[in-house]
Scaffold this active site. Structure first.
Site, PDB file in Angstrom:
ATOM      1  NE  ARG A  16      -1.745  -1.645   3.686  1.00  0.00           N
ATOM      2  CZ  ARG A  16      -1.020  -2.652   3.953  1.00  0.00           C
ATOM      3  NH1 ARG A  16       0.623  -2.221   4.738  1.00  0.00           N
ATOM      4  NH2 ARG A  16      -2.221  -3.727   4.574  1.00  0.00           N
ATOM      5  CB  SER A 142      10.951  10.700   6.940  1.00  0.00           C
ATOM      6  OG  SER A 142      10.013  11.835   7.273  1.00  0.00           O
ATOM      7  CE1 TYR A 154       9.183   7.115  10.243  1.00  0.00           C
ATOM      8  CE2 TYR A 154       9.009   8.952   9.521  1.00  0.00           C
ATOM      9  CZ  TYR A 154       8.587   8.207   8.966  1.00  0.00           C
ATOM     10  OH  TYR A 154       8.073   7.687   7.724  1.00  0.00           O
ATOM     11  CB  SER A 155      13.457  11.967  13.500  1.00  0.00           C
ATOM     12  OG  SER A 155      12.576  12.210  14.388  1.00  0.00           O
TER      13      SER A 155
END
Length: 253
Positions: A16, A142, A154-155
């Site tokens: 997805r 990101s 995440y960072s």
């Protein structure tokens, strides 16, 4: 359009979102695409879309953080598709929380998928790429690599992928392998919808607020990222390696 006829591409986390859009785009460019996700059954929608569009794809189930699973998946792809020329490390997850609430399990889950998973797949893919003296690796970073509240895990993982990209570009360059990263900004996916739900904000309201901060005055679509990945896999960018391309509707660095 990028010409990838005769190439085999692997896109992780492609059931997805950005991964699915990237898999469809690379198939449209002519590549045979291995649609990789945690559960092989979940890859069916992307595989079917590619086949219905006249492309060639196979679905592969794989936990990207599991060494044995990655080895087996890579071997299967090379056996069934004949090669492994392009790797897009897209698989990811979020376990957002403020530092004092973040569990070790949340930290390790994010690191395991984003960093460990990218390392394991790159290590497998380079075997075929080095032998063929041709390859393209694109890692999904990101804008969160620049820091984001509630995303210490995440960072850190996305910033780590940028260093990983630059190191691999140096190591693999002599074998004619390009390694780059794409760093998306606000992209409309299930993951961003989950973030909105986590903080208790209506998704449309979150999009509107984001649009006011983006110079292009719109949020991104998965296809915006897929297009950049496609270009980085083309011969037109064969002298581009070790770079991080921010795709965020405005300047980031």
């Amino acid at each position: 359009m990028t010409d990838l006829r005769g190439r085999v591409a692997v896109v992780t986390g492609s059931a997805r979102g950005i991964g699915a859009a990237t898999a469809r785009r690379l198939a449209a460019d002519g590549a045979v695409v291995a649609v990789v996700d945690l559960d092989e059954a979940q890859t069916k929608e992307t595989v079917d879309a590619i086949v219905e569009g006249g492309g060639n794809a196979l679905g592969v189930g794989c936990d990207v953080s599991d060494e044995a699973a990655v080895q087996a998946a890579a071997e299967r792809i090379v056996t069934e598709a004949g090669s492994l020329d392009i790797l897009v490390n897209n698989a990811g997850l979020i376990r957002d929380n403020l530092l004092f609430k973040m569990s070790l399990a949340d930290w390790e889950a994010v690191m395991g998928v984003h960093l460990r998973g990218s390392f394991l797949w790159a290590r497998e893919a380079q075997k075929t790429m080095v032998a063929n003296r041709w390859g393209k690796i694109v890692n999904l970073s990101s804008t969160s690599a620049l820091g984001n509240r509630g995303q210490a895990n995440y960072s850190s993982a996305k910033a780590g992928l940028q260093g990983f990209t630059k190191a691999l570009a140096i190591e693999l360059g002599p074998f004619n392998i390009n390694v780059n990263a794409v760093a998306p900004g606000f992209i409309e996916t299930d993951m961003t919808k989950a973030t909105a739900a986590r903080v208790g904000v209506d998704f449309e309201a979150m999009k509107h607020n984001a649009e006011q901060q983006i110079p292009l005055r719109r949020t991104g679509r998965p296809e915006d990222i897929a297009g950049v990945v496609s270009v980085l896999c083309s011969e037109d960018t064969s002298y581009v390696t070790g770079q991080v391309v921010y795709v965020a509707g405005g300047p980031r660095a």
